[in-house]
Design an enzyme around this catalytic site. Structure first.
Site, PDB file in Angstrom:
ATOM      1  N   CYS A 113       0.843  -1.197   0.000  1.00 13.03           N
ATOM      2  CA  CYS A 113       0.000   0.000   0.000  1.00 13.03           C
ATOM      3  C   CYS A 113       0.878   1.247   0.000  1.00 13.03           C
ATOM      4  CB  CYS A 113      -0.909  -0.022   1.234  1.00 13.03           C
ATOM      5  SG  CYS A 113      -1.701   1.547   1.599  1.00 13.03           S
ATOM      6  N   GLU A 114       0.662   2.143  -0.931  1.00  8.90           N
ATOM      7  CA  GLU A 114       1.520   3.323  -1.031  1.00  8.90           C
ATOM      8  C   GLU A 114       1.188   4.376   0.016  1.00  8.90           C
ATOM      9  OE1 GLU A 114      -0.456   6.221  -4.418  1.00  8.90           O
ATOM     10  OE2 GLU A 114       0.835   4.594  -5.100  1.00  8.90           O
ATOM     11  N   HIS A 115       0.088   4.209   0.750  1.00  7.60           N
ATOM     12  CA  HIS A 115      -0.286   5.187   1.773  1.00  7.60           C
ATOM     13  C   HIS A 115       0.388   4.916   3.119  1.00  7.60           C
ATOM     14  CE1 HIS A 115      -4.160   5.569  -0.773  1.00  7.60           C
ATOM     15  NE2 HIS A 115      -3.247   6.431  -1.170  1.00  7.60           N
ATOM     16  N   HIS A 116       0.595   3.637   3.434  1.00  5.67           N
ATOM     17  CA  HIS A 116       1.203   3.293   4.724  1.00  5.67           C
ATOM     18  C   HIS A 116       2.389   2.338   4.596  1.00  5.67           C
ATOM     19  CE1 HIS A 116      -2.946   4.543   5.875  1.00  5.67           C
ATOM     20  NE2 HIS A 116      -2.312   5.092   6.893  1.00  5.67           N
ATOM     21  N   GLN A 154      -4.849  -0.402  -5.182  1.00  4.75           N
ATOM     22  CA  GLN A 154      -5.359  -1.579  -5.882  1.00  4.75           C
ATOM     23  C   GLN A 154      -6.057  -1.220  -7.186  1.00  4.75           C
ATOM     24  OE1 GLN A 154      -7.130  -4.552  -3.330  1.00  4.75           O
ATOM     25  NE2 GLN A 154      -8.504  -5.244  -4.945  1.00  4.75           N
ATOM     26  N   HIS A 182      -5.785  -5.717   2.762  1.00  5.11           N
ATOM     27  CA  HIS A 182      -4.868  -4.611   2.970  1.00  5.11           C
ATOM     28  C   HIS A 182      -4.525  -4.538   4.452  1.00  5.11           C
ATOM     29  CE1 HIS A 182      -5.559  -2.337  -0.987  1.00  5.11           C
ATOM     30  NE2 HIS A 182      -6.312  -3.424  -1.060  1.00  5.11           N
ATOM     31  N   CYS A 184      -3.092  -2.270   5.967  1.00  7.50           N
ATOM     32  CA  CYS A 184      -3.337  -0.942   6.525  1.00  7.50           C
ATOM     33  C   CYS A 184      -4.748  -0.850   7.096  1.00  7.50           C
ATOM     34  CB  CYS A 184      -3.112   0.144   5.470  1.00  7.50           C
ATOM     35  SG  CYS A 184      -4.128  -0.024   3.995  1.00  7.50           S
TER      36      CYS A 184
END
Length: 226
Positions: A113-116, A154, A182, A184
């Site tokens: 996940c590119e956010h976390h 995704q 995910h 996250c």
């Protein structure tokens, strides 16, 4: 504190954000540094993070962690950022004149996940209808793996897989469904360990309801070879 409010706002945007661009956002100088240079820099950054957290890097269990993480980032879990590692999508003439859809399902998928920067783990199901060209089965798995090995959302991953196969096969008739967990969501925040995320991308004939239903029937077929 204002910083806390800004961080919370960025977290909310990140969790809800869907990129309109199918390309992974990359800097123009992304490949100016060699892999060895990147590993050296990331090694120092990870080392500083662990020290800041209060860990003792002289401990036998921890002293190799910065280097292991740096090599893992560059060579493994983010290796899909390097265009030199992109699999060659070898295609062949459809000599058998097979005109129905071909579905490769239950492709194991590991992404981040590119956010976390936490893992995404799931299955991809990919199908296409040949217009005279076919692709090696393992290449479909390798394409999924290549685009998964990068910081991702995704939705973008699903579209990138379809776009790559459309270009390789010379047809719009490609579909992909991904069902993934995910971490996250599962291990932090709401900590819902049961939920998963399903995304889909349909091109060409797969936009037709009947064709799409046939594809999903293939995906839902029970597979048990034991």
């Amino acid at each position: 504190m204002k910083i806390d409010k800004i961080d919370d706002a960025l977290d909310d945007v990140g969790d809800a954000f869907i990129s309109a661009n199918t390309n992974t956002p990359m800097r123009k100088d992304a490949f100016d540094k060699s892999d060895a240079e990147k590993i050296e820099i990331i090694h120092e950054d990870v080392k500083n993070i662990l020290i800041t957290l209060g860990l003792d890097l002289t401990d036998d269990s921890l002293k190799g962690t910065p280097n292991r993480v740096a090599k893992m980032f560059v060579k493994e879990i983010f290796g899909g950022l390097n265009p030199k590692l992109k699999p060659k999508a070898s295609t062949f003439e459809n000599k058998y004149k097979y005109g129905e859809m071909l579905v490769e399902k239950n492709i194991t998928l590991y992404s981040t996940c590119e956010h976390h920067l936490l893992p995404i783990v799931g299955k991809a199901h990919v199908g296409y209808i040949s217009n005279g060209t076919v692709i090696g089965l393992s290449k479909m798995n390798r394409i999924v793996d290549f685009y998964a090995k990068r910081p991702q959302v995704q939705e973008r991953l699903t579209m990138q897989i379809v776009k790559e196969l459309q270009e390789a096969l010379g047809t719009e008739d490609v579909a992909c469904v991904i069902d993934a967990k995910h971490l996250c969501v599962n291990s932090r925040g709401i900590r819902d360990v049961e939920s998963s995320t399903v995304t889909s991308e349909y091109g060409g004939k797969f936009k037709d309801a009947e064709t799409r239903r046939d594809f999903l029937d293939y995906v839902n077929l029970e597979t048990n070879f034991n």
